[in-house]
Design a protein around this motif. Structure first.
Motif, PDB file in Angstrom:
ATOM      1  N   ASN A  44       1.163  23.316 -43.838  1.00 41.91           N
ATOM      2  CA  ASN A  44       1.356  24.710 -43.436  1.00 41.91           C
ATOM      3  C   ASN A  44       2.814  24.938 -43.052  1.00 41.91           C
ATOM      4  N   ILE A  45       3.548  25.537 -43.955  1.00 41.82           N
ATOM      5  CA  ILE A  45       4.985  25.739 -43.772  1.00 41.82           C
ATOM      6  C   ILE A  45       5.261  26.792 -42.715  1.00 41.82           C
ATOM      7  N   ALA A  46       4.545  27.925 -42.783  1.00 43.68           N
ATOM      8  CA  ALA A  46       4.801  29.015 -41.841  1.00 43.68           C
ATOM      9  C   ALA A  46       3.655  30.015 -41.857  1.00 43.68           C
ATOM     10  N   LEU A  47       3.536  30.731 -40.742  1.00 43.51           N
ATOM     11  CA  LEU A  47       2.678  31.904 -40.630  1.00 43.51           C
ATOM     12  C   LEU A  47       3.595  33.115 -40.524  1.00 43.51           C
ATOM     13  N   VAL A  48       3.369  34.112 -41.371  1.00 50.08           N
ATOM     14  CA  VAL A  48       4.226  35.295 -41.395  1.00 50.08           C
ATOM     15  C   VAL A  48       3.416  36.503 -40.946  1.00 50.08           C
ATOM     16  N   ALA A  49       3.910  37.210 -39.936  1.00 51.85           N
ATOM     17  CA  ALA A  49       3.243  38.411 -39.434  1.00 51.85           C
ATOM     18  C   ALA A  49       3.596  39.595 -40.330  1.00 51.85           C
ATOM     19  N   ALA A  50       2.578  40.185 -40.943  1.00 49.95           N
ATOM     20  CA  ALA A  50       2.777  41.304 -41.866  1.00 49.95           C
ATOM     21  C   ALA A  50       2.459  42.629 -41.173  1.00 49.95           C
ATOM     22  N   HIS A  51       3.017  43.695 -41.696  1.00 49.45           N
ATOM     23  CA  HIS A  51       2.661  45.029 -41.213  1.00 49.45           C
ATOM     24  C   HIS A  51       1.275  45.406 -41.748  1.00 49.45           C
ATOM     25  N   CYS A  52       0.708  46.430 -41.170  1.00 52.29           N
ATOM     26  CA  CYS A  52      -0.582  46.905 -41.699  1.00 52.29           C
ATOM     27  C   CYS A  52      -0.573  48.403 -41.917  1.00 52.29           C
ATOM     28  N   GLY A  53       0.604  48.904 -42.297  1.00 53.19           N
ATOM     29  CA  GLY A  53       0.694  50.282 -42.743  1.00 53.19           C
ATOM     30  C   GLY A  53       0.855  51.316 -41.649  1.00 53.19           C
ATOM     31  N   ARG A  54       0.983  50.881 -40.404  1.00 49.95           N
ATOM     32  CA  ARG A  54       1.037  51.860 -39.312  1.00 49.95           C
ATOM     33  C   ARG A  54       2.258  51.649 -38.421  1.00 49.95           C
ATOM     34  N   GLY A  55       3.346  51.147 -38.992  1.00 51.88           N
ATOM     35  CA  GLY A  55       4.584  51.052 -38.245  1.00 51.88           C
ATOM     36  C   GLY A  55       4.924  49.655 -37.764  1.00 51.88           C
ATOM     37  N   ALA A  56       6.158  49.516 -37.295  1.00 50.39           N
ATOM     38  CA  ALA A  56       6.691  48.213 -36.923  1.00 50.39           C
ATOM     39  C   ALA A  56       5.941  47.593 -35.755  1.00 50.39           C
ATOM     40  N   GLU A  57       5.405  48.415 -34.848  1.00 44.40           N
ATOM     41  CA  GLU A  57       4.735  47.866 -33.668  1.00 44.40           C
ATOM     42  C   GLU A  57       3.517  47.039 -34.063  1.00 44.40           C
TER      43      GLU A  57
END
Length: 306
Positions: A44-57
């Motif tokens: 497991n190289i990395a976990l990346v936090a993605a957006h879900c269409g409702r802004g940067a927060e």
């Protein structure tokens, strides 16, 4: 590599994995992330936090959620957690540069004979951005995407709708893609009673996974859903790690990747190279593997604390 299992995966069978997840969106992503982190086959190289269409927060909340879950796991080697794009691509030619996209490029261009897979549990923004930043990664990455409507027509689907441009960038490239569309990822139903018996008793991690799902089940968002019943859920993201454990080689079709229109329908089929489109998955195998790994990890952690 994890050390809680009593078997060893030969190096020739090991794979590098980056998991890109809109973790905060709802309660199923954590189960897929946990299964990936607990699979000895995966580096497991990395976990990346993605957006879900409702802004940067929302991307930031996904980042914090990943931190919380990894803390609950108390891994021997801390997982690398990175920020992904805070929003969708502005168009099909401009990347949204992020630490997550840079990691995909860096890992893809590395001299390593183990194949690299990017598990995408949300929008394709980070992968598409990496591809726009460095087109050469197309031949060095396989994408497994949970998203898109049922073939042949398509239609509204959450992950697709959060970045249509990104899907068109990836589908229009030569990158290998395994797509698990909505009608297939919904083949992963579970009952909350099942999770109460098989997940919640499994140490700190099992309780954390169950409790966050139970809390979401009480939310206004879940209550407003037309398909939430109150006693069942769909672990629709778990086919992403599951297909790396067993690729279901007779359960997919080769379909020319479509162009996605603004209304999320599939158009111009035949325009792009073929991709794998799964038509079914073995939910028993994937769920039983998840439950077994949670139990093994709980026992390992109990022994480590003695």
């Amino acid at each position: 590599m994890t050390t809680h299992c009593h078997f060893t995966v030969p190096r020739v069978k090991q794979v590098r994995v980056i998991t890109d997840t809109d973790f905060f969106n709802e309660a199923d992503d954590p189960f897929a992330v946990a299964q990936a982190l607990l699979s000895p086959k995966f580096d497991n190289i990395a976990l990346v936090a993605a957006h879900c269409g409702r802004g940067a927060e929302q991307m930031e909340e996904s980042y914090r959620g990943l931190q919380d879950m990894v803390a609950a796991m108390a891994l021997d080697e801390p997982a690398t957690i990175l920020h992904g794009a805070p929003h969708a691509l502005p168009n099909q030619t401009t990347p949204v540069v992020s630490k997550g996209a840079e990691c995909i490029v860096r890992e893809a261009m590395k001299d390593d004979d183990r194949p690299l897979f990017v598990l995408l549990l949300g929008p394709l923004t980070d992968l598409a951005s990496a591809l726009l930043m460095e087109p050469r990664i197309a031949g060095r990455v396989t994408a497994i995407w949970i998203g898109g409507g049922a073939y042949p027509v398509g239609g509204p689907e959450f992950n697709l709708g959060n970045d249509i441009a990104a899907v068109n960038v990836v589908f229009g490239s030569t990158m290998a893609v395994w797509q698990v569309p909505k009608n297939v990822y919904e083949m992963m139903p579970v009952s909350l009673a099942e999770l109460d018996c098989k997940v919640r008793p499994q140490g700190t991690l099992g309780r954390w996974l169950f409790d966050q799902l139970d809390a979401y089940n009480q939310s206004d968002s879940a209550a407003a859903s037309t398909f939430r019943t109150g006693e069942t859920w769909v672990l629709g993201d778990n086919p992403a790690p599951g297909l790396l454990l067993y690729e279901h080689r007779f359960a997919f079709d080769w379909v020319p990747a479509p162009y996605i229109t603004a209304d999320q329908t599939y158009a111009a089929v035949g325009r792009n190279r073929p991709i794998r489109v799964y038509r079914n998955i073995d939910s028993r195998l994937i769920l039983d593997d998840l439950y077994a790994k949670l139990a093994l990890y709980a026992r390992y952690m109990e022994g480590a604390s003695c």
